[in-house]
Design a protein around this motif. Sequence first.
Motif, PDB file in Angstrom:
ATOM      1  N   PRO A 110       0.810  -1.220   0.000  1.00 32.73           N
ATOM      2  CA  PRO A 110       0.000   0.000   0.000  1.00 32.73           C
ATOM      3  C   PRO A 110       0.847   1.274   0.000  1.00 32.73           C
ATOM      4  O   PRO A 110       2.032   1.245   0.331  1.00 32.73           O
ATOM      5  CB  PRO A 110      -0.801  -0.125   1.301  1.00 32.73           C
ATOM      6  N   VAL A 111       0.178   2.387  -0.351  1.00 32.23           N
ATOM      7  CA  VAL A 111       0.894   3.641  -0.557  1.00 32.23           C
ATOM      8  C   VAL A 111       0.009   4.825  -0.167  1.00 32.23           C
ATOM      9  O   VAL A 111      -1.225   4.763  -0.250  1.00 32.23           O
ATOM     10  CB  VAL A 111       1.324   3.758  -2.040  1.00 32.23           C
ATOM     11  N   TYR A 112       0.650   5.916   0.252  1.00 36.00           N
ATOM     12  CA  TYR A 112      -0.049   7.176   0.519  1.00 36.00           C
ATOM     13  C   TYR A 112      -0.736   7.617  -0.779  1.00 36.00           C
ATOM     14  O   TYR A 112      -0.075   7.768  -1.814  1.00 36.00           O
ATOM     15  CB  TYR A 112       0.972   8.209   0.985  1.00 36.00           C
ATOM     16  N   PRO A 113      -2.056   7.809  -0.790  1.00 39.22           N
ATOM     17  CA  PRO A 113      -2.799   8.006  -2.037  1.00 39.22           C
ATOM     18  C   PRO A 113      -2.361   9.188  -2.897  1.00 39.22           C
ATOM     19  O   PRO A 113      -2.537   9.154  -4.124  1.00 39.22           O
ATOM     20  CB  PRO A 113      -4.242   8.203  -1.555  1.00 39.22           C
ATOM     21  N   VAL A 114      -1.796  10.226  -2.297  1.00 41.15           N
ATOM     22  CA  VAL A 114      -1.443  11.431  -3.058  1.00 41.15           C
ATOM     23  C   VAL A 114      -0.437  11.126  -4.168  1.00 41.15           C
ATOM     24  O   VAL A 114      -0.496  11.723  -5.240  1.00 41.15           O
ATOM     25  CB  VAL A 114      -0.895  12.528  -2.115  1.00 41.15           C
ATOM     26  N   TYR A 115       0.493  10.203  -3.920  1.00 39.77           N
ATOM     27  CA  TYR A 115       1.501   9.906  -4.944  1.00 39.77           C
ATOM     28  C   TYR A 115       0.843   9.454  -6.245  1.00 39.77           C
ATOM     29  O   TYR A 115       1.172   9.943  -7.328  1.00 39.77           O
ATOM     30  CB  TYR A 115       2.458   8.796  -4.476  1.00 39.77           C
ATOM     31  N   VAL A 116      -0.068   8.500  -6.133  1.00 41.41           N
ATOM     32  CA  VAL A 116      -0.710   7.947  -7.324  1.00 41.41           C
ATOM     33  C   VAL A 116      -1.725   8.930  -7.896  1.00 41.41           C
ATOM     34  O   VAL A 116      -1.765   9.169  -9.111  1.00 41.41           O
ATOM     35  CB  VAL A 116      -1.381   6.599  -7.003  1.00 41.41           C
ATOM     36  N   ASP A 117      -2.543   9.512  -7.034  1.00 41.70           N
ATOM     37  CA  ASP A 117      -3.598  10.407  -7.518  1.00 41.70           C
ATOM     38  C   ASP A 117      -3.035  11.611  -8.269  1.00 41.70           C
ATOM     39  O   ASP A 117      -3.584  12.033  -9.289  1.00 41.70           O
ATOM     40  CB  ASP A 117      -4.464  10.884  -6.351  1.00 41.70           C
ATOM     41  N   SER A 118      -1.952  12.200  -7.767  1.00 40.29           N
ATOM     42  CA  SER A 118      -1.382  13.377  -8.427  1.00 40.29           C
ATOM     43  C   SER A 118      -0.808  13.008  -9.795  1.00 40.29           C
ATOM     44  O   SER A 118      -0.894  13.795 -10.748  1.00 40.29           O
ATOM     45  CB  SER A 118      -0.312  14.031  -7.544  1.00 40.29           C
ATOM     46  N   ASN A 119      -0.233  11.822  -9.906  1.00 36.90           N
ATOM     47  CA  ASN A 119       0.251  11.372 -11.219  1.00 36.90           C
ATOM     48  C   ASN A 119      -0.907  11.056 -12.154  1.00 36.90           C
ATOM     49  O   ASN A 119      -0.826  11.297 -13.360  1.00 36.90           O
ATOM     50  CB  ASN A 119       1.148  10.148 -11.048  1.00 36.90           C
ATOM     51  N   ALA A 120      -2.001  10.530 -11.595  1.00 33.99           N
ATOM     52  CA  ALA A 120      -3.190  10.274 -12.412  1.00 33.99           C
ATOM     53  C   ALA A 120      -3.756  11.580 -12.960  1.00 33.99           C
ATOM     54  O   ALA A 120      -4.154  11.661 -14.129  1.00 33.99           O
ATOM     55  CB  ALA A 120      -4.241   9.544 -11.588  1.00 33.99           C
ATOM     56  N   MET A 121      -3.786  12.607 -12.135  1.00 30.01           N
ATOM     57  CA  MET A 121      -4.305  13.906 -12.565  1.00 30.01           C
ATOM     58  C   MET A 121      -3.479  14.508 -13.697  1.00 30.01           C
ATOM     59  O   MET A 121      -4.000  15.277 -14.514  1.00 30.01           O
ATOM     60  CB  MET A 121      -4.325  14.869 -11.377  1.00 30.01           C
ATOM     61  N   SER A 122      -2.199  14.159 -13.745  1.00 30.89           N
ATOM     62  CA  SER A 122      -1.339  14.706 -14.796  1.00 30.89           C
ATOM     63  C   SER A 122      -1.196  13.757 -15.989  1.00 30.89           C
ATOM     64  O   SER A 122      -0.413  14.023 -16.901  1.00 30.89           O
ATOM     65  CB  SER A 122       0.049  15.031 -14.222  1.00 30.89           C
ATOM     66  N   GLY A 123      -1.932  12.647 -15.958  1.00 31.68           N
ATOM     67  CA  GLY A 123      -1.972  11.753 -17.109  1.00 31.68           C
ATOM     68  C   GLY A 123      -0.839  10.760 -17.214  1.00 31.68           C
ATOM     69  O   GLY A 123      -0.555  10.242 -18.300  1.00 31.68           O
ATOM     70  N   LYS A 124      -0.175  10.449 -16.088  1.00 29.53           N
ATOM     71  CA  LYS A 124       0.988   9.562 -16.128  1.00 29.53           C
ATOM     72  C   LYS A 124       0.667   8.109 -15.763  1.00 29.53           C
ATOM     73  O   LYS A 124       1.556   7.257 -15.809  1.00 29.53           O
ATOM     74  CB  LYS A 124       2.071  10.078 -15.180  1.00 29.53           C
TER      75      LYS A 124
END
Length: 404
Positions: free
Chosen positions: A130-144
């Motif tokens: 598991p991971v702190y959600p901000v890492y994945v969510d912020s990359n998702a928002m930028s299309g990565k």
Amino acid sequence: MYKINDNYLKLPGSYLFSNIAKKVAAYKEANPNRDVISLGIGDVTLPLAPAVIEALHSAVDEMAQAETFHGYAPDLGYEFLRRAIIDNDYKKRGVDISLDEVFISDGAKSDSGNIVDIFAQNNTIAVTDPVYPVYVDSNAMSGKTGEYLVDKGCWSNVIYMPCVAENDFVPEIPEKTPDIIYICCPNNPTGTTLNREQLQKWVDYANQNKAVIIYDAAYEAYISEKDVPHSIFECDGAKTCAIEMRSFSKNAGFTGTRLGFTVISKELKSGDVSLNSLWARRHGTKFNGAPYIIQKAGEAVYSDAGKKQTEEQIAYYMKNAGMIRESLTDMGYTVFGGVNAPYIWLQTPEGMKSWDFFDMLLERANVVGTPGSGFGPSGEGYFRLTAFGSAENTKKALERIQSL
């Protein structure tokens, strides 16, 4: 017609802690007479240390006089705070960091979300799971991150590195080589750590593969074991492959005042391009600096009185962590964390789904925690409790859980 960033439409639901807040609010509205205890969100409960309060008052008084008034902060932050950070967090651990390699911000969460700006869209990220959600969510928002795979609860272009009991919560080198590697140590949510040898392995791997490590050290002040590094820069070669982020929220209770910093060495380069210069450009363009009064408060954390007082607060929370860990173990739960971090990571009983366990605790014990599945696929079957509550509420919550 204007266009939106449709990457936001790919995100599954709301932010994890927003979902929890909505569930708890709905329960309280339906059960107004119930006393709900939260051991869910990692928000501190002790007041700011007296040395910090004194510095805040003094700085406010300065703002009332023309001779001592301060307007916009310098791009990188005030030198008095950056120097205090270098002297106390790095020099004392044998790490040489320059003033222009420290960037003051309003928190590690902001920096971990904003750092994606300086990286190209076609980078592949790897995260501990598991991971702190901000890492994945912020990359998702930028299309990565590619597409969200609902049936698997993960993203198609993210490398997930499972951290579970079977591998002692230590991420293993992935088969596919990532460009950007996220490591949080001590880990949120599991409360576990990497020792010096394990972290050095990742630094060597990143340098060999020309990858960059985003290292979140927000909980370093809670480390109690000697073989666990407080900074990734204690590892040989880290300056050429790592970015470190830190926060005043958990070590000094600044969740309501907001202060943090990021360290990027000038040795960290993509080809001939310095990531330090890219972040400086981004920082100066999109951020106007943490307030002067807050930076003065941050400086006070490093005073003799500030160190003593914040250490006492950390000890208070870790005493709570020990109480939770010991009590749950006595109840028969399988428990991790709580030694180098203020988080307890427990296996849900009898294979119960983590959101089902959340609902049971809320409805039957009136205790709030955080479902492990909210942190990633490997979080299913686990549950996070924080030690940031008051000692009284922590004890009361444990009594309620024991009565289930």
